[in-house]
Design a protein around this motif. Structure first.
Motif, short mmCIF file in Angstrom:
data_model
loop_
_atom_site.label_atom_id
_atom_site.label_comp_id
_atom_site.label_asym_id
_atom_site.label_seq_id
_atom_site.Cartn_x
_atom_site.Cartn_y
_atom_site.Cartn_z
N LEU A 1 1.08 -1.27 -0.09
CA LEU A 1 0.07 -0.20 0.19
C LEU A 1 0.82 1.04 0.18
N ARG A 2 0.70 2.56 -0.66
CA ARG A 2 1.23 3.94 -0.69
C ARG A 2 -0.13 4.83 0.12
N TYR B 1 4.63 10.63 1.55
CA TYR B 1 3.79 9.12 1.63
C TYR B 1 5.12 8.14 2.01
N LEU B 2 4.33 7.26 1.96
CA LEU B 2 4.31 5.87 3.20
C LEU B 2 4.39 4.63 1.82
N GLN B 3 5.69 4.51 0.87
CA GLN B 3 5.23 3.09 0.75
C GLN B 3 5.43 1.84 1.23
N MET B 4 4.34 0.95 1.79
CA MET B 4 4.62 -0.30 2.44
C MET B 4 4.66 -1.32 1.78
N LYS C 1 11.84 -1.20 9.25
CA LYS C 1 13.19 -1.04 8.20
C LYS C 1 13.33 -2.22 6.82
N GLY C 2 13.03 -1.56 5.88
CA GLY C 2 13.63 -2.36 4.41
C GLY C 2 12.29 -2.70 3.32
N ARG C 3 11.48 -2.67 4.39
CA ARG C 3 9.92 -2.73 3.47
C ARG C 3 9.27 -1.70 4.14
N PHE C 4 9.54 -0.34 5.06
CA PHE C 4 8.61 0.61 4.57
C PHE C 4 9.25 1.77 3.96
#
Length: 115
Positions: A18-19, A79-82, A64-67
């Motif tokens: 999700l973003r 933005y937060l790219q998840m 860390k490494g995912r978001f």
């Protein structure tokens, strides 16, 4: 006064992405450090990610490494790219702006990770 409006939450399957977006009303947005936090039911709010006015980033270990946090100063948006979402990422996610020496937070957007 800073107004922050989050969007992009929803239901996603484990492993999905999700973003989240956060539109800020503040003038001089580019001068503010911005961040994301979350709160799951029955748990304390957890700070997730920070992006400074200069574009530097910092993450809590669990994401860390995912978001990935990013910002578009021309659009006053952060933005937060998840990615690789897990059921334990289920929470209300909040966008924040550091201005006037304190954090201001939006109303939040629900993210549910469930099959």
């Amino acid at each position: 006064q800073v107004q922050l409006v989050e969007s992009g939450g929803g239901l996603v399957q484990p492993g999905g992405s999700l973003r989240l977006s956060c539109a800020a009303s503040a003038t001089m947005f580019f001068r503010n450090d911005m961040g994301w936090s979350r709160q799951a039911p029955g748990k304390q709010r957890e700070s997730l990610a920070l992006i400074t006015s200069g574009g530097g980033t910092n993450y809590t270990e669990s994401v860390k490494g995912r978001f990935t946090i990013s910002r578009d100063n021309a659009k006053n948006t952060v933005y937060l790219q998840m990615n690789s979402l897990k059921p334990e990422d289920t929470a209300v996610y909040y966008c924040g702006a550091l201005t006037g020496g304190r954090w201001h937070w939006g109303q939040g957007t629900q993210v549910t990770v469930d099959s």
